[in-house]
Design an enzyme around this catalytic site. Structure first.
Site, PDB file in Angstrom:
ATOM      1  N   CYS A   9      51.718  49.242  42.124  1.00 44.11           N
ATOM      2  CA  CYS A   9      50.136  49.324  42.521  1.00 44.11           C
ATOM      3  C   CYS A   9      50.130  48.426  43.795  1.00 44.11           C
ATOM      4  O   CYS A   9      51.263  48.274  44.466  1.00 44.11           O
ATOM      5  CB  CYS A   9      49.155  48.390  41.460  1.00 44.11           C
ATOM      6  SG  CYS A   9      49.423  46.928  41.033  1.00 44.11           S
ATOM      7  N   ASN A  12      50.442  43.978  42.345  1.00 38.11           N
ATOM      8  CA  ASN A  12      51.461  43.886  41.283  1.00 38.11           C
ATOM      9  C   ASN A  12      51.018  42.630  40.415  1.00 38.11           C
ATOM     10  O   ASN A  12      51.630  42.019  39.812  1.00 38.11           O
ATOM     11  CB  ASN A  12      52.875  43.532  41.642  1.00 38.11           C
ATOM     12  CG  ASN A  12      54.349  43.786  40.369  1.00 38.11           C
ATOM     13  OD1 ASN A  12      54.994  43.223  40.679  1.00 38.11           O
ATOM     14  ND2 ASN A  12      53.680  44.445  39.706  1.00 38.11           N
ATOM     15  N   CYS A  14      47.674  43.369  38.806  1.00 35.92           N
ATOM     16  CA  CYS A  14      46.654  43.868  37.617  1.00 35.92           C
ATOM     17  C   CYS A  14      46.973  45.174  36.952  1.00 35.92           C
ATOM     18  O   CYS A  14      47.459  44.923  35.910  1.00 35.92           O
ATOM     19  CB  CYS A  14      45.290  43.990  38.471  1.00 35.92           C
ATOM     20  SG  CYS A  14      44.567  42.692  38.864  1.00 35.92           S
ATOM     21  N   ARG A  15      47.102  46.208  37.856  1.00 42.46           N
ATOM     22  CA  ARG A  15      47.375  47.452  37.333  1.00 42.46           C
ATOM     23  C   ARG A  15      48.853  47.664  36.723  1.00 42.46           C
ATOM     24  O   ARG A  15      49.193  48.046  35.546  1.00 42.46           O
ATOM     25  CB  ARG A  15      47.025  48.717  38.191  1.00 42.46           C
ATOM     26  CG  ARG A  15      45.349  48.444  38.155  1.00 42.46           C
ATOM     27  CD  ARG A  15      44.968  49.315  39.612  1.00 42.46           C
ATOM     28  NE  ARG A  15      45.391  48.952  40.673  1.00 42.46           N
ATOM     29  CZ  ARG A  15      45.210  49.373  41.977  1.00 42.46           C
ATOM     30  NH1 ARG A  15      44.785  50.583  42.003  1.00 42.46           N
ATOM     31  NH2 ARG A  15      45.695  49.032  42.931  1.00 42.46           N
ATOM     32  N   SER A  16      49.758  47.483  37.966  1.00 43.01           N
ATOM     33  CA  SER A  16      51.063  47.831  37.326  1.00 43.01           C
ATOM     34  C   SER A  16      51.813  46.973  36.648  1.00 43.01           C
ATOM     35  O   SER A  16      52.466  47.322  35.637  1.00 43.01           O
ATOM     36  CB  SER A  16      51.855  48.071  38.821  1.00 43.01           C
ATOM     37  OG  SER A  16      51.856  46.661  39.529  1.00 43.01           O
ATOM     38  N   ASP A 126      41.084  50.251  41.067  1.00 44.83           N
ATOM     39  CA  ASP A 126      41.613  48.642  41.129  1.00 44.83           C
ATOM     40  C   ASP A 126      40.410  47.809  40.768  1.00 44.83           C
ATOM     41  O   ASP A 126      39.400  47.939  40.917  1.00 44.83           O
ATOM     42  CB  ASP A 126      41.605  48.394  42.773  1.00 44.83           C
ATOM     43  CG  ASP A 126      42.248  47.010  43.149  1.00 44.83           C
ATOM     44  OD1 ASP A 126      42.333  46.195  42.224  1.00 44.83           O
ATOM     45  OD2 ASP A 126      42.503  46.784  44.260  1.00 44.83           O
TER      46      ASP A 126
HETATM   47  P1  4NP Z   1      46.469  45.551  41.647  1.00 43.69           P
HETATM   48  O1  4NP Z   1      45.080  44.844  41.941  1.00 43.69           O
HETATM   49  O2  4NP Z   1      46.793  46.420  43.144  1.00 43.69           O
HETATM   50  O3  4NP Z   1      46.033  46.347  40.508  1.00 43.69           O
HETATM   51  O4  4NP Z   1      47.570  44.369  41.443  1.00 43.69           O
HETATM   52  C1  4NP Z   1      44.936  43.879  43.198  1.00 43.69           C
HETATM   53  C2  4NP Z   1      45.324  42.474  43.123  1.00 43.69           C
HETATM   54  C3  4NP Z   1      45.244  41.836  44.338  1.00 43.69           C
HETATM   55  C4  4NP Z   1      44.567  42.515  45.417  1.00 43.69           C
HETATM   56  C5  4NP Z   1      44.188  43.911  45.484  1.00 43.69           C
HETATM   57  C6  4NP Z   1      44.451  44.659  44.265  1.00 43.69           C
HETATM   58  N1  4NP Z   1      44.270  41.447  46.826  1.00 43.69           N
HETATM   59  O5  4NP Z   1      43.772  42.234  47.486  1.00 43.69           O
HETATM   60  O6  4NP Z   1      44.709  40.477  46.629  1.00 43.69           O
END
Ligand code: 4NP
Length: 164
Positions: A9, A12, A14-16, A126
């Site tokens: 994702c 790294n 939240c989702r992955s 997201d």
């Molecule tokens: P992820 O979520 O891609 O599912 O881990 C996010 C975590 C942090 C950010 C964006 C998405 N960020 O902009 O910091």
């Protein structure tokens, strides 16, 4: 034959990592831990070394998945040498990975939700700027697609019937 599965994702955190823990749990529950390696990474570098988002960890824990030991890392070109299934959460991730994909890569690089059966969505939204429901929705989507992905990996590896 063994297989490597990498979930990707943006951050790294939240989702992955959620997909990583859910899929690992399913691999373990089916006695396939010796055959299937699971990992996760982000396309971005902002959260390298950090633990998963506390909201993702709490939501996953409610369903029995442990995200706490995971730490964020950034994807690298060598991952294409070590993983057979590189499963991305959205089309932005896919676009970001295309330049890293070597011509000789024979694995599956694609949207994780292409393996979903119950949900029609093809991207995991997201949840970072969302509320608690966003994290529940991520888990619903991930649990659905993990079932289909495990079937595909089992087929790929020529593994025998999955134990439940
Ligand atoms: P992820 O979520 O891609 O599912 O881990 C996010 C975590 C942090 C950010 C964006 C998405 N960020 O902009 O910091």
């Amino acid at each position: 034959m063994t297989a490597g599965v990498l979930f990707v994702c943006l951050g790294n955190i939240c989702r992955s990592p959620t997909a990583h823990a859910v899929f690992q749990e399913m691999v373990n529950a089916n006695g396939l831990g010796e055959h299937i390696r699971v990992d996760s990474a982000g396309t971005g570098d902002w959260h390298i070394g950090r633990a998963p988002d506390a909201r993702a960890t709490a939501a996953a824990a409610q369903r029995g998945y442990d995200l706490a030991p995971l730490r964020a890392r950034q994807i690298e070109a060598a991952d294409f040498e070590h993983f057979d299934f590189i499963m991305v959460m959205d089309r932005n991730n896919l676009r970001d990975l295309q330049p890293l994909r070597p011509a000789h890569f024979r694995g599956e690089l694609g949207l994780f939700l292409n393996h979903a059966k119950r949900f029609p969505e093809r991207e995991v939204p997201d949840p970072y700027y969302g509320d608690g429901d966003a994290f529940e929705h991520v888990l619903d989507l991930v649990e659905d697609a993990a079932v289909g992905l495990l079937e595909a990996v089992v087929l790929h590896c020529g593994l025998q019937a999955v134990r439940r």
